[in-house]
Design an enzyme around this catalytic site. Structure first.
Site, PDB file in Angstrom:
ATOM      1  N   ARG A 132       0.850  -1.196   0.000  1.00  0.00           N
ATOM      2  CA  ARG A 132       0.000   0.000   0.000  1.00  0.00           C
ATOM      3  C   ARG A 132       0.889   1.251   0.000  1.00  0.00           C
ATOM      4  O   ARG A 132       1.668   1.455   0.939  1.00  0.00           O
ATOM      5  CB  ARG A 132      -0.900   0.002   1.233  1.00  0.00           C
ATOM      6  CG  ARG A 132      -1.880   1.165   1.341  1.00  0.00           C
ATOM      7  CD  ARG A 132      -2.652   1.084   2.655  1.00  0.00           C
ATOM      8  NE  ARG A 132      -3.349  -0.196   2.802  1.00  0.00           N
ATOM      9  CZ  ARG A 132      -3.847  -0.638   3.964  1.00  0.00           C
ATOM     10  NH1 ARG A 132      -3.677   0.065   5.079  1.00  0.00           N
ATOM     11  NH2 ARG A 132      -4.462  -1.806   3.997  1.00  0.00           N
ATOM     12  N   HIS A 176       1.529  -2.126   5.717  1.00  0.00           N
ATOM     13  CA  HIS A 176       1.393  -2.468   4.301  1.00  0.00           C
ATOM     14  C   HIS A 176       2.395  -1.705   3.430  1.00  0.00           C
ATOM     15  O   HIS A 176       2.830  -2.209   2.398  1.00  0.00           O
ATOM     16  CB  HIS A 176      -0.024  -2.155   3.817  1.00  0.00           C
ATOM     17  CG  HIS A 176      -1.060  -3.163   4.213  1.00  0.00           C
ATOM     18  ND1 HIS A 176      -1.348  -4.274   3.455  1.00  0.00           N
ATOM     19  CD2 HIS A 176      -1.881  -3.217   5.301  1.00  0.00           C
ATOM     20  CE1 HIS A 176      -2.315  -4.981   4.048  1.00  0.00           C
ATOM     21  NE2 HIS A 176      -2.650  -4.351   5.170  1.00  0.00           N
ATOM     22  N   ASP A 183      -3.624  -8.686   2.970  1.00  0.00           N
ATOM     23  CA  ASP A 183      -4.986  -8.954   3.422  1.00  0.00           C
ATOM     24  C   ASP A 183      -5.608  -9.935   2.439  1.00  0.00           C
ATOM     25  O   ASP A 183      -5.640  -9.664   1.228  1.00  0.00           O
ATOM     26  CB  ASP A 183      -5.811  -7.668   3.457  1.00  0.00           C
ATOM     27  CG  ASP A 183      -5.274  -6.654   4.453  1.00  0.00           C
ATOM     28  OD1 ASP A 183      -4.715  -7.065   5.480  1.00  0.00           O
ATOM     29  OD2 ASP A 183      -5.431  -5.438   4.202  1.00  0.00           O
ATOM     30  N   GLU A 240      -8.344  -8.411  13.019  1.00  0.00           N
ATOM     31  CA  GLU A 240      -8.713  -8.507  11.604  1.00  0.00           C
ATOM     32  C   GLU A 240      -8.324  -9.890  11.090  1.00  0.00           C
ATOM     33  O   GLU A 240      -7.134 -10.170  10.898  1.00  0.00           O
ATOM     34  CB  GLU A 240      -8.003  -7.421  10.785  1.00  0.00           C
ATOM     35  CG  GLU A 240      -8.370  -6.001  11.206  1.00  0.00           C
ATOM     36  CD  GLU A 240      -7.557  -4.941  10.469  1.00  0.00           C
ATOM     37  OE1 GLU A 240      -8.006  -3.782  10.458  1.00  0.00           O
ATOM     38  OE2 GLU A 240      -6.477  -5.279   9.916  1.00  0.00           O
ATOM     39  N   HIS A 243      -5.763 -10.189   8.001  1.00  0.00           N
ATOM     40  CA  HIS A 243      -4.519  -9.417   8.001  1.00  0.00           C
ATOM     41  C   HIS A 243      -3.318 -10.265   8.450  1.00  0.00           C
ATOM     42  O   HIS A 243      -3.332 -10.830   9.548  1.00  0.00           O
ATOM     43  CB  HIS A 243      -4.703  -8.218   8.940  1.00  0.00           C
ATOM     44  CG  HIS A 243      -3.501  -7.341   9.089  1.00  0.00           C
ATOM     45  ND1 HIS A 243      -3.331  -6.185   8.374  1.00  0.00           N
ATOM     46  CD2 HIS A 243      -2.404  -7.443   9.890  1.00  0.00           C
ATOM     47  CE1 HIS A 243      -2.195  -5.610   8.734  1.00  0.00           C
ATOM     48  NE2 HIS A 243      -1.611  -6.360   9.644  1.00  0.00           N
TER      49      HIS A 243
END
Length: 260
Positions: A132, A176, A183, A240, A243
């Protein structure tokens, strides 16, 4: 022969000569003629069939140490949430210019190991997000500061304010961006869905990996994914279920900002 007859004979001879010349000009073979020319047809919008097709754009070269997930796991599903409008912001996020899953090469190698294990059990992996860019994280922060933009609240954070969302789930600096966090979920070999209890980025206790709010079958599905990822060297999250971060990531102190 009268004068009139001589004139008519001369005119006839001239017509014959002209016909012979025209035939020689228009019937002679043409140099460089296209042998298929007679089969060309005009397409709608005046697009000719003999125009070269526009080649697909070549992906930008990745920085050294990064790879495309599909080069290691060709059967992975890739549907980056932030490349679409189906995410908590309700729009495409800055830095996502292609639906392309990218990780560090080391993380790709570990992910391949997990995917190979899961494939033997009848599953494939499905990627929601991977590397990301820093600009994407800053876009999240800017979105969080706009209190009036809550278009997807009911879908993604129904019980939280934006301030609570950032305190609990969304960080101003993301793992990320270091390139070794992914993910993902499971799908069956035929591409059908595997039940996980809630969708990606559902910021609620239902997304907590070990919550009591899910049934035994759903919990086992989460554990199948978690066991394969942990055995391949990833660490999971308690809040999460989707993740995972590579425990021995190659760039633990460096964030990247190249666009996808």
């Amino acid at each position: 022969m009268t004068t009139r007859d001589k004139i008519l004979a001369g005119f006839t001879i001239l017509c014959i000569i002209a016909a012979v010349v025209l035939t020689a000009v228009y019937c002679a073979p043409k140099e460089n003629a296209n042998p298929d020319e007679s089969y060309h047809t005009v397409q709608p919008n005046n697009t000719a069939t003999n125009e070269p097709a526009t080649p697909a754009p070549t992906p930008e070269p990745l920085p050294e140490g990064f790879s495309d997930i599909l080069d290691y796991v060709p059967d992975a599903g890739i549907a980056l949430s932030y490349y679409s409008e189906d995410n908590f912001t309700g729009r495409r996020v800055t830095g996502y210019e292609a639906n392309r899953g990218i990780l560090t090469t080391k993380a790709c190698e570990a992910l391949k190991e997990a995917a190979d294990t899961l494939r033997e059990q009848g599953y494939r992996i499905y990627i929601f997000d991977a590397y990301r860019p820093v600009d994407a994280v800053q876009d999240f922060v800017a979105w969080g500061q706009d209190e009036n933009d809550t278009a997807r609240k009911e879908d993604f954070y129904p019980t939280l304010t934006k301030k609570e969302l950032f305190n609990m789930y969304i960080a101003s600096e993301s793992k990320h961006s270091r390139g070794s966090t992914v993910d993902l979920t499971l799908m069956k070999s035929d591409g059908s869905e595997v039940t996980m209890g809630c969708h990606f980025d559902y910021f609620n206790e239902l997304a907590h990996t070990f919550t009591d709010l899910i049934d035994a079958d759903t919990r086992e599905n989460r554990m199948i994914l978690r066991r394969a990822m942990e055995n391949a060297g990833f660490e999971g999250s308690s809040t999460e279920w989707w993740h995972f971060r590579l425990a021995e990531e190659p760039y633990p102190d460096r964030s990247f900002n190249f666009y996808i």
